[in-house]
Motif scaffolding. Structure first.
Motif, mmCIF file in Angstrom:
data_model
loop_
_atom_site.group_PDB
_atom_site.id
_atom_site.type_symbol
_atom_site.label_atom_id
_atom_site.label_comp_id
_atom_site.label_asym_id
_atom_site.label_seq_id
_atom_site.Cartn_x
_atom_site.Cartn_y
_atom_site.Cartn_z
ATOM 1 N N ARG A 181 0.837 -1.210 0.000
ATOM 2 C CA ARG A 181 0.000 0.000 0.000
ATOM 3 C C ARG A 181 0.871 1.259 0.000
ATOM 4 N NH1 ARG A 181 -2.429 -1.069 4.117
ATOM 5 N NH2 ARG A 181 -4.408 -1.907 3.321
ATOM 6 N N ASP A 182 1.895 1.277 0.840
ATOM 7 C CA ASP A 182 2.762 2.451 0.938
ATOM 8 C C ASP A 182 3.476 2.734 -0.382
ATOM 9 O OD1 ASP A 182 2.021 2.720 3.567
ATOM 10 O OD2 ASP A 182 3.852 1.831 4.397
ATOM 11 N N ARG A 183 3.921 1.720 -1.046
ATOM 12 C CA ARG A 183 4.664 1.924 -2.292
ATOM 13 C C ARG A 183 3.753 2.320 -3.447
ATOM 14 N NH1 ARG A 183 9.763 -2.328 -2.197
ATOM 15 N NH2 ARG A 183 10.413 -1.803 -0.083
ATOM 16 N N LEU A 184 2.564 1.747 -3.488
ATOM 17 C CA LEU A 184 1.620 2.131 -4.536
ATOM 18 C C LEU A 184 1.125 3.560 -4.346
ATOM 19 C CD1 LEU A 184 -0.484 -1.129 -4.959
ATOM 20 C CD2 LEU A 184 0.808 0.036 -6.757
ATOM 21 N N ALA A 185 1.043 3.987 -3.112
ATOM 22 C CA ALA A 185 0.517 5.322 -2.808
ATOM 23 C C ALA A 185 1.389 6.431 -3.389
ATOM 24 C CB ALA A 185 0.366 5.503 -1.305
ATOM 25 N N VAL A 186 2.681 6.165 -3.570
ATOM 26 C CA VAL A 186 3.594 7.206 -4.053
ATOM 27 C C VAL A 186 4.108 6.928 -5.470
ATOM 28 C CG1 VAL A 186 4.313 7.811 -1.722
ATOM 29 C CG2 VAL A 186 5.592 6.059 -2.986
ATOM 30 N N ALA A 187 3.588 5.918 -6.122
ATOM 31 C CA ALA A 187 4.086 5.557 -7.452
ATOM 32 C C ALA A 187 3.420 6.399 -8.539
ATOM 33 C CB ALA A 187 3.835 4.073 -7.717
ATOM 34 N N ASP A 188 4.232 6.938 -9.463
ATOM 35 C CA ASP A 188 3.669 7.600 -10.640
ATOM 36 C C ASP A 188 3.034 6.574 -11.559
ATOM 37 O OD1 ASP A 188 4.622 10.122 -9.840
ATOM 38 O OD2 ASP A 188 6.590 9.708 -10.707
ATOM 39 N N ALA A 189 3.716 5.446 -11.724
ATOM 40 C CA ALA A 189 3.227 4.329 -12.528
ATOM 41 C C ALA A 189 3.752 3.065 -11.869
ATOM 42 C CB ALA A 189 3.707 4.430 -13.968
ATOM 43 N N ALA A 190 3.000 1.978 -11.986
ATOM 44 C CA ALA A 190 3.401 0.752 -11.288
ATOM 45 C C ALA A 190 3.055 -0.479 -12.110
ATOM 46 C CB ALA A 190 2.721 0.675 -9.925
ATOM 47 N N ILE A 191 3.871 -1.507 -11.901
ATOM 48 C CA ILE A 191 3.589 -2.831 -12.434
ATOM 49 C C ILE A 191 3.653 -3.789 -11.252
ATOM 50 C CG2 ILE A 191 4.285 -4.659 -14.006
ATOM 51 C CD1 ILE A 191 5.649 -2.535 -15.717
ATOM 52 N N ILE A 192 2.563 -4.505 -11.027
ATOM 53 C CA ILE A 192 2.478 -5.448 -9.906
ATOM 54 C C ILE A 192 2.519 -6.856 -10.488
ATOM 55 C CG2 ILE A 192 1.205 -6.102 -7.839
ATOM 56 C CD1 ILE A 192 -0.337 -3.389 -8.219
ATOM 57 N N ILE A 193 3.565 -7.596 -10.137
ATOM 58 C CA ILE A 193 3.782 -8.921 -10.716
ATOM 59 C C ILE A 193 3.504 -10.022 -9.688
ATOM 60 C CG2 ILE A 193 5.484 -7.982 -12.318
ATOM 61 C CD1 ILE A 193 7.684 -9.140 -10.527
ATOM 62 N N LYS A 194 3.547 -11.260 -10.165
ATOM 63 C CA LYS A 194 3.388 -12.447 -9.311
ATOM 64 C C LYS A 194 2.041 -12.416 -8.585
ATOM 65 C CE LYS A 194 8.383 -12.651 -8.434
ATOM 66 N NZ LYS A 194 9.448 -12.792 -7.401
ATOM 67 N N LEU A 195 0.973 -12.176 -9.321
ATOM 68 C CA LEU A 195 -0.333 -12.004 -8.687
ATOM 69 C C LEU A 195 -0.819 -13.278 -8.003
ATOM 70 C CD1 LEU A 195 -2.308 -9.704 -11.137
ATOM 71 C CD2 LEU A 195 -1.467 -9.146 -8.873
ATOM 72 N N GLY A 196 -1.239 -14.252 -8.783
ATOM 73 C CA GLY A 196 -1.702 -15.511 -8.219
ATOM 74 C C GLY A 196 -2.650 -15.330 -7.058
#
Length: 254
Positions: A181-196
């Motif tokens: 949550r903390d990292r997504l809150a400050v990201a201009d753009a994001a890629i979230i991997i390994k969902l499963g």
């Protein structure tokens, strides 16, 4: 008798043959791209089709994804070395990488070049990194970059990731909830991997942060069974490990 053929004995007056040790082989970390065989680079193709030994990871289920991507390029006379690796968090991968590295080292010591296949790019969450860490200081090693599924996914989704001074963050869904949550809150753009199995947690966080409307989902990018689906329609139980969520930049330069 030439002096290069025999050496001096061990003090007993009997000549002994010089033992010629082979020149060690070269280790290649071969990035083979996200799944579409046509995304294999020319350099990777050249090495893949010329080395005597090819190694690749195999899953506990028996699936061999890396080999399947380049199966049409492998020659019958090439020796293949499967590397069984656990992909479950409950089991340590260290002994499996130790065993794989030692097997590869035996081929290298015998003078045979070895190409280790790695989906995507070897140095971006790639399985080859663990072989590299064990062998690169012992053998001549070359890493051949590959197209990562993270960037291939942006192309498949038709979603520009970053503009100008945007900062892109790539993060695994396996992070704990607060860190993610903390990292997504400050990201201009994001890629979230390994969902499963972590998909539900990620979707909840994106909703809390107001990012769900920007988020795009894709699984098995560039493969024949690629799927792009609305996040709202997904059953968490159906989301595979080979899926990611892309949150593009909001910047829209003129």
């Amino acid at each position: 008798m030439g002096s290069g053929e025999w050496g001096v004995g061990s003090g007993q007056g009997h000549p002994t043959p010089n033992i010629q040790h082979p020149t060690p082989g070269k280790l290649y970390g071969l990035g083979i791209g996200p799944g579409d065989p046509e995304l294999l680079t020319l350099k990777a193709h050249r090495i893949l089709t010329s080395v005597p030994v090819i190694a690749y990871p195999t899953m506990e289920s028996g699936k061999v994804l890396a080999r399947a991507i380049v199966a049409d390029f492998i020659r019958p006379e090439q020796l293949e070395v499967p590397m069984p690796l656990p992909f479950s968090v409950e089991r340590s991968s260290q002994p499996y990488y130790d065993t794989a590295a030692e097997t590869i080292a035996q081929h290298l010591a015998g003078g045979r070049d070895v190409a280790v296949l790695c989906e995507g790019d070897p140095m971006l969450y790639g399985s080859f990194m663990y072989i590299f860490n064990r062998l690169a200081d012992r053998f001549d090693t070359e890493v051949v970059p590959g197209i990562s599924s993270t960037f291939a996914s942006a192309a498949m989704l038709g979603a520009p990731l970053t503009y100008r001074n945007d900062v892109l963050s790539i993060m695994p869904a396996t992070l704990d909830e607060d860190t993610l949550r903390d990292r997504l809150a400050v990201a201009d753009a994001a890629i979230i991997i390994k969902l499963g199995r972590h998909f539900a947690k990620v979707r909840t966080i994106l909703d809390e942060l107001g990012l769900l409307s920007r988020a795009l989902y894709i699984e098995r990018a560039t493969m024949p069974n690629q799927q792009i689906r609305p996040i709202a329609d997904l059953d968490p139980a159906d989301v595979p490990y080979w899926a990611l969520i892309l949150v593009p930049s909001e910047t829209r330069p003129q």
